[in-house]
Design an enzyme around this catalytic site. Structure first.
Site, PDB file in Angstrom:
ATOM      1  N   GLY A  68      22.848  36.439  25.278  1.00  0.00           N
ATOM      2  CA  GLY A  68      23.350  37.101  24.078  1.00  0.00           C
ATOM      3  C   GLY A  68      22.981  36.245  22.880  1.00  0.00           C
ATOM      4  O   GLY A  68      21.918  35.619  22.862  1.00  0.00           O
ATOM      5  N   GLU A  69      23.860  36.177  21.924  1.00  0.00           N
ATOM      6  CA  GLU A  69      23.619  35.347  20.748  1.00  0.00           C
ATOM      7  C   GLU A  69      24.651  34.223  20.775  1.00  0.00           C
ATOM      8  O   GLU A  69      25.843  34.451  20.633  1.00  0.00           O
ATOM      9  CB  GLU A  69      23.760  36.192  19.470  1.00  0.00           C
ATOM     10  CG  GLU A  69      22.894  35.703  18.316  1.00  0.00           C
ATOM     11  CD  GLU A  69      23.346  34.339  17.789  1.00  0.00           C
ATOM     12  OE1 GLU A  69      22.487  33.438  17.643  1.00  0.00           O
ATOM     13  OE2 GLU A  69      24.557  34.189  17.540  1.00  0.00           O
ATOM     14  N   SER A  70      24.172  33.000  20.982  1.00  0.00           N
ATOM     15  CA  SER A  70      25.089  31.909  21.326  1.00  0.00           C
ATOM     16  C   SER A  70      26.080  31.579  20.207  1.00  0.00           C
ATOM     17  O   SER A  70      27.244  31.259  20.490  1.00  0.00           O
ATOM     18  CB  SER A  70      24.304  30.656  21.716  1.00  0.00           C
ATOM     19  OG  SER A  70      23.485  30.212  20.651  1.00  0.00           O
TER      20      SER A  70
ATOM     21  N   CYS B 250      20.387  31.886  29.575  1.00  0.00           N
ATOM     22  CA  CYS B 250      19.947  31.929  28.183  1.00  0.00           C
ATOM     23  C   CYS B 250      21.062  31.417  27.253  1.00  0.00           C
ATOM     24  O   CYS B 250      21.336  30.232  27.230  1.00  0.00           O
ATOM     25  CB  CYS B 250      19.456  33.328  27.811  1.00  0.00           C
ATOM     26  SG  CYS B 250      18.425  33.357  26.314  1.00  0.00           S
TER      27      CYS B 250
ATOM     28  N   ILE C 272      13.697  35.646  26.745  1.00  0.00           N
ATOM     29  CA  ILE C 272      13.876  36.349  25.470  1.00  0.00           C
ATOM     30  C   ILE C 272      14.494  35.366  24.477  1.00  0.00           C
ATOM     31  O   ILE C 272      15.666  35.006  24.600  1.00  0.00           O
ATOM     32  CB  ILE C 272      14.773  37.592  25.627  1.00  0.00           C
ATOM     33  CG1 ILE C 272      14.193  38.552  26.661  1.00  0.00           C
ATOM     34  CG2 ILE C 272      14.941  38.299  24.282  1.00  0.00           C
ATOM     35  CD1 ILE C 272      15.116  39.697  27.027  1.00  0.00           C
ATOM     36  N   ARG C 273      13.693  34.906  23.527  1.00  0.00           N
ATOM     37  CA  ARG C 273      14.158  33.901  22.554  1.00  0.00           C
ATOM     38  C   ARG C 273      14.935  32.805  23.282  1.00  0.00           C
ATOM     39  O   ARG C 273      16.055  32.457  22.922  1.00  0.00           O
ATOM     40  CB  ARG C 273      15.018  34.553  21.463  1.00  0.00           C
ATOM     41  CG  ARG C 273      14.277  35.599  20.654  1.00  0.00           C
ATOM     42  CD  ARG C 273      15.129  36.130  19.504  1.00  0.00           C
ATOM     43  NE  ARG C 273      15.362  35.105  18.505  1.00  0.00           N
ATOM     44  CZ  ARG C 273      16.346  35.143  17.612  1.00  0.00           C
ATOM     45  NH1 ARG C 273      17.204  36.146  17.611  1.00  0.00           N
ATOM     46  NH2 ARG C 273      16.490  34.177  16.719  1.00  0.00           N
TER      47      ARG C 273
ATOM     48  N   HIS D  53      16.515  35.276  32.270  1.00  0.00           N
ATOM     49  CA  HIS D  53      17.478  36.349  32.546  1.00  0.00           C
ATOM     50  C   HIS D  53      17.230  36.976  33.920  1.00  0.00           C
ATOM     51  O   HIS D  53      16.602  38.037  34.014  1.00  0.00           O
ATOM     52  CB  HIS D  53      17.358  37.453  31.488  1.00  0.00           C
ATOM     53  CG  HIS D  53      17.751  37.063  30.115  1.00  0.00           C
ATOM     54  ND1 HIS D  53      19.019  37.237  29.627  1.00  0.00           N
ATOM     55  CD2 HIS D  53      17.042  36.503  29.110  1.00  0.00           C
ATOM     56  CE1 HIS D  53      19.080  36.810  28.375  1.00  0.00           C
ATOM     57  NE2 HIS D  53      17.886  36.357  28.039  1.00  0.00           N
TER      58      HIS D  53
ATOM     59  N   GLU E 288      19.248  38.605  35.637  1.00  0.00           N
ATOM     60  CA  GLU E 288      19.978  39.879  35.707  1.00  0.00           C
ATOM     61  C   GLU E 288      19.131  41.061  35.242  1.00  0.00           C
ATOM     62  O   GLU E 288      19.492  42.212  35.476  1.00  0.00           O
ATOM     63  CB  GLU E 288      21.267  39.797  34.882  1.00  0.00           C
ATOM     64  CG  GLU E 288      21.108  39.861  33.369  1.00  0.00           C
ATOM     65  CD  GLU E 288      20.660  38.567  32.708  1.00  0.00           C
ATOM     66  OE1 GLU E 288      20.608  38.537  31.465  1.00  0.00           O
ATOM     67  OE2 GLU E 288      20.367  37.591  33.432  1.00  0.00           O
TER      68      GLU E 288
END
Length: 201
Positions: free
Chosen positions: A49-51, A81, A139-140, A180, A182
């Site tokens: 997600g966005e940490s 991530c 992803i990023r 990721h 998942e």
């Protein structure tokens, strides 16, 4: 025989995908949004997600301290991530008010692959996983800049601009990946974590 109960931190990010992967790997998977739910699980997944958003929400929902305490007591945890960032001892290129749990002795850099490579996929040989290499989706993704003496490196990128970079680590009951799992149909890493939790049980 039922599997262990494993929570997925459900504040933001890839919650549903981890719940499905854990169920497929034999766990009883539950979303975690409250301190009482933190207390009830045998293991915890921190999703991508966005940490910094997740950090803010952990504090806003009074979840940071209950999770930190359980991790300090040995709760098995897996972070993918952003989850890796939250578990790390030291985080580079983050906001000064962001928090992490210090549950694994690594230094990570946020969005380390983003400026150079953006999202990419790679086949990884992951220690402890039998069979073919694991297809990993980045992803990023964060980059592991340093590992402590007690940390085992499970995977590095074999080729391309990210060759040699550490992307999967484990220390005791804590597992973390830059990628990721998942997001693919490969459940081997989730099974490895479910087995780790069950053995502790």
């Amino acid at each position: 025989m039922t599997g262990p109960t494993i929570g997925v931190l459900a504040l933001q990010g890839g919650v549903r995908e981890h719940l499905e992967a854990l169920e497929a790997a034999g766990a009883i998977a539950v979303p975690v949004r409250r301190a009482s739910e933190v207390a009830a699980v045998d293991g915890l997944v921190l999703p991508g997600g966005e940490s910094t958003t997740m950090s803010n929400l952990l504090l806003a929902f009074d979840l940071y301290e209950p999770i930190r305490q359980r991790l300090a007591e040995g709760l098995p945890a897996y972070g993918s991530c952003a989850g890796m960032i939250l578990l790390a001892d030291e985080v580079l290129d983050t906001r000064p008010d962001a928090v992490s749990f210090g549950a694994i002795d690594i230094t990570v850099r946020r969005n380390a692959f983003g400026r150079q490579i953006d999202s990419f996929e790679a086949d990884l040989a992951v220690t402890g996983l039998e069979g073919d290499p694991m297809r990993a989706v980045f992803i990023r993704a964060p980059l592991v800049e340093r590992v402590g003496d007690a940390v085992e490196v499970l995977a590095t990128v074999a080729e391309g601009p990210a060759a040699g970079r550490i992307v999967a680590v484990r220390s005791g009951q804590v597992l973390a990946t830059s990628f990721h799992p998942e997001m693919t149909g490969d459940r081997r890493l989730h099974r490895q974590f479910v087995d780790l939790v069950a053995q502790r049980g």
